[in-house]
Design a protein around this motif. Structure first.
Motif, PDB file in Angstrom:
ATOM      1  N   MET A   1     119.167   2.379  13.322  1.00 36.32           N
ATOM      2  CA  MET A   1     119.431   1.976  14.878  1.00 36.32           C
ATOM      3  C   MET A   1     117.981   2.046  15.328  1.00 36.32           C
ATOM      4  O   MET A   1     117.149   2.969  15.013  1.00 36.32           O
ATOM      5  CB  MET A   1     120.352   3.146  15.371  1.00 36.32           C
ATOM      6  CG  MET A   1     120.288   3.103  17.109  1.00 36.32           C
ATOM      7  SD  MET A   1     121.370   4.410  17.768  1.00 36.32           S
ATOM      8  CE  MET A   1     120.913   4.080  19.443  1.00 36.32           C
ATOM      9  N   SER A   2     117.393   0.967  16.004  1.00 38.25           N
ATOM     10  CA  SER A   2     116.169   1.433  16.554  1.00 38.25           C
ATOM     11  C   SER A   2     116.025   2.445  17.772  1.00 38.25           C
ATOM     12  O   SER A   2     116.823   2.763  18.295  1.00 38.25           O
ATOM     13  CB  SER A   2     115.844  -0.020  17.309  1.00 38.25           C
ATOM     14  OG  SER A   2     116.695  -0.132  18.569  1.00 38.25           O
ATOM     15  N   GLY A   3     114.798   2.965  17.819  1.00 34.31           N
ATOM     16  CA  GLY A   3     114.664   4.168  18.675  1.00 34.31           C
ATOM     17  C   GLY A   3     115.096   5.369  18.424  1.00 34.31           C
ATOM     18  O   GLY A   3     115.239   6.369  19.075  1.00 34.31           O
ATOM     19  N   ARG A   4     115.425   5.598  17.008  1.00 40.45           N
ATOM     20  CA  ARG A   4     115.840   6.830  16.411  1.00 40.45           C
ATOM     21  C   ARG A   4     114.756   7.932  16.608  1.00 40.45           C
ATOM     22  O   ARG A   4     113.717   7.520  16.064  1.00 40.45           O
ATOM     23  CB  ARG A   4     116.423   6.653  15.108  1.00 40.45           C
ATOM     24  CG  ARG A   4     117.006   7.960  14.483  1.00 40.45           C
ATOM     25  CD  ARG A   4     117.814   7.865  13.145  1.00 40.45           C
ATOM     26  NE  ARG A   4     118.936   7.029  12.980  1.00 40.45           N
ATOM     27  CZ  ARG A   4     119.995   7.381  13.543  1.00 40.45           C
ATOM     28  NH1 ARG A   4     120.444   8.327  14.241  1.00 40.45           N
ATOM     29  NH2 ARG A   4     120.964   6.498  13.405  1.00 40.45           N
ATOM     30  N   ARG A   5     115.015   9.130  16.847  1.00 41.49           N
ATOM     31  CA  ARG A   5     114.082  10.076  16.754  1.00 41.49           C
ATOM     32  C   ARG A   5     113.577  10.526  15.571  1.00 41.49           C
ATOM     33  O   ARG A   5     114.394  10.381  14.868  1.00 41.49           O
ATOM     34  CB  ARG A   5     114.640  11.315  17.687  1.00 41.49           C
ATOM     35  CG  ARG A   5     114.821  11.112  19.028  1.00 41.49           C
ATOM     36  CD  ARG A   5     115.917  12.365  19.807  1.00 41.49           C
ATOM     37  NE  ARG A   5     116.308  12.076  20.907  1.00 41.49           N
ATOM     38  CZ  ARG A   5     115.678  12.702  22.127  1.00 41.49           C
ATOM     39  NH1 ARG A   5     114.575  13.431  21.931  1.00 41.49           N
ATOM     40  NH2 ARG A   5     116.123  12.411  23.387  1.00 41.49           N
ATOM     41  N   THR A   6     112.466  10.955  15.415  1.00 44.27           N
ATOM     42  CA  THR A   6     111.862  11.299  13.858  1.00 44.27           C
ATOM     43  C   THR A   6     111.938  12.846  13.789  1.00 44.27           C
ATOM     44  O   THR A   6     111.843  13.354  12.717  1.00 44.27           O
ATOM     45  CB  THR A   6     110.627  10.689  13.708  1.00 44.27           C
ATOM     46  OG1 THR A   6     109.586  11.111  14.822  1.00 44.27           O
ATOM     47  CG2 THR A   6     110.603   9.262  13.548  1.00 44.27           C
ATOM     48  N   GLU A   7     111.675  13.701  14.765  1.00 42.18           N
ATOM     49  CA  GLU A   7     111.567  15.045  14.701  1.00 42.18           C
ATOM     50  C   GLU A   7     112.861  15.748  15.377  1.00 42.18           C
ATOM     51  O   GLU A   7     113.773  15.203  16.049  1.00 42.18           O
ATOM     52  CB  GLU A   7     110.472  15.578  15.694  1.00 42.18           C
ATOM     53  CG  GLU A   7     109.345  14.915  15.439  1.00 42.18           C
ATOM     54  CD  GLU A   7     108.548  15.398  14.289  1.00 42.18           C
ATOM     55  OE1 GLU A   7     108.787  16.402  13.874  1.00 42.18           O
ATOM     56  OE2 GLU A   7     108.070  14.461  13.412  1.00 42.18           O
ATOM     57  N   THR A   8     113.044  16.984  14.825  1.00 42.04           N
ATOM     58  CA  THR A   8     114.166  17.894  14.885  1.00 42.04           C
ATOM     59  C   THR A   8     114.372  17.830  16.543  1.00 42.04           C
ATOM     60  O   THR A   8     113.255  18.239  17.409  1.00 42.04           O
ATOM     61  CB  THR A   8     114.138  19.260  14.603  1.00 42.04           C
ATOM     62  OG1 THR A   8     114.288  18.872  13.033  1.00 42.04           O
ATOM     63  CG2 THR A   8     115.305  20.098  14.870  1.00 42.04           C
ATOM     64  N   LEU A   9     115.552  17.757  17.210  1.00 39.44           N
ATOM     65  CA  LEU A   9     115.663  17.803  18.675  1.00 39.44           C
ATOM     66  C   LEU A   9     115.157  19.349  18.985  1.00 39.44           C
ATOM     67  O   LEU A   9     115.810  20.458  18.497  1.00 39.44           O
ATOM     68  CB  LEU A   9     116.849  17.617  18.792  1.00 39.44           C
ATOM     69  CG  LEU A   9     117.651  16.231  18.723  1.00 39.44           C
ATOM     70  CD1 LEU A   9     118.881  15.685  19.294  1.00 39.44           C
ATOM     71  CD2 LEU A   9     116.516  14.996  19.137  1.00 39.44           C
ATOM     72  N   PRO A  10     114.412  19.324  20.136  1.00 36.46           N
ATOM     73  CA  PRO A  10     113.922  20.675  20.706  1.00 36.46           C
ATOM     74  C   PRO A  10     114.971  21.426  21.480  1.00 36.46           C
ATOM     75  O   PRO A  10     115.907  21.012  21.936  1.00 36.46           O
ATOM     76  CB  PRO A  10     112.772  20.353  21.497  1.00 36.46           C
ATOM     77  CG  PRO A  10     112.982  18.927  22.004  1.00 36.46           C
ATOM     78  CD  PRO A  10     113.791  18.117  20.810  1.00 36.46           C
TER      79      PRO A  10
END
Length: 198
Positions: A1-10
């Motif tokens: 999916m485009s726009g997927r986050r790359t870092e663990t959610l804060p």
């Protein structure tokens, strides 16, 4: 999916969600959640566990359902508002306690014969997922069970439900075997058991 986050959610991500809605995922009202919780309880290989850990317990709806089957149960979540609700919801169960923090940095001490990850592994980056698997290896008791439940729909989380579950299963392969797995259109449920050691 485009726009997927790359870092663990804060932590901030979850604090803001609970600030705008005390039950942001509809845990108390959703037919999907009710069916998934029932399936998760049904999938547990044992009738009772001495010491269990639920990672990502949120407002404690599943915690309350699991509590009667546990001698001790620790719920862990990053959002204080969620933990306050969970504590109130589980007040009649003295064996239930809660810890606030973000995995893999925060992890309760001791050994557990059941660890449940309910729809939270996909909030982590692959690097943090690997660190979490190491935490599980250090704390899952011999013969202990580990349950993964993940929604399969589209999100912008760092991992998809399948990537999170498969990444965990692959990382845990040296010490856990898959006991069972089920898949619906909406979610997957995987049960692992510690297979190394005595």
């Amino acid at each position: 999916m485009s726009g997927r986050r790359t870092e663990t959610l804060p932590e901030r991500y979850f604090s803001e969600i609970y600030a705008s809605d005390p039950d942001p995922w509809g845990f108390t009202s959703s037919a999907y959640e009710a069916e998934k919780y029932a399936a998760t309880l049904e999938a547990l290989p044992r009738a009772r566990y001495d010491r269990a850990l639920e990672v990502g317990c949120s407002i404690g709806v599943f915690t309350r359902a699991l509590a009667p089957r546990c001698g001790g149960l620790t719920g862990l979540d990053v959002a204080q508002a969620a933990l306050d609700a969970a504590q109130a919801r589980c007040a009649e169960y003295p064996q239930v306690g809660f810890v606030r923090g973000a995995v893999p940095e925060v992890w309760p001490e001791g050994r557990f014969d059941l660890i449940v990850f309910g729809e939270m592994l996909y909030f982590l980056s692959m690097e943090d997922l690997a660190r979490l698997v190491a935490q599980v290896e250090a704390s899952l008791a011999p013969g202990g069970d580990c349950v993964l439940v993940h929604w399969l729909g589209e999100t912008d989380y760092p991992l998809s439900g399948d990537a999170a579950a498969e990444g965990f299963i692959a990382g845990a392969a040296p010490f856990c075997r898959v006991l069972s797995g089920m898949r619906t259109e909406a979610y997957r449920l995987d049960v692992l058991r510690r297979s190394d050691g005595p």
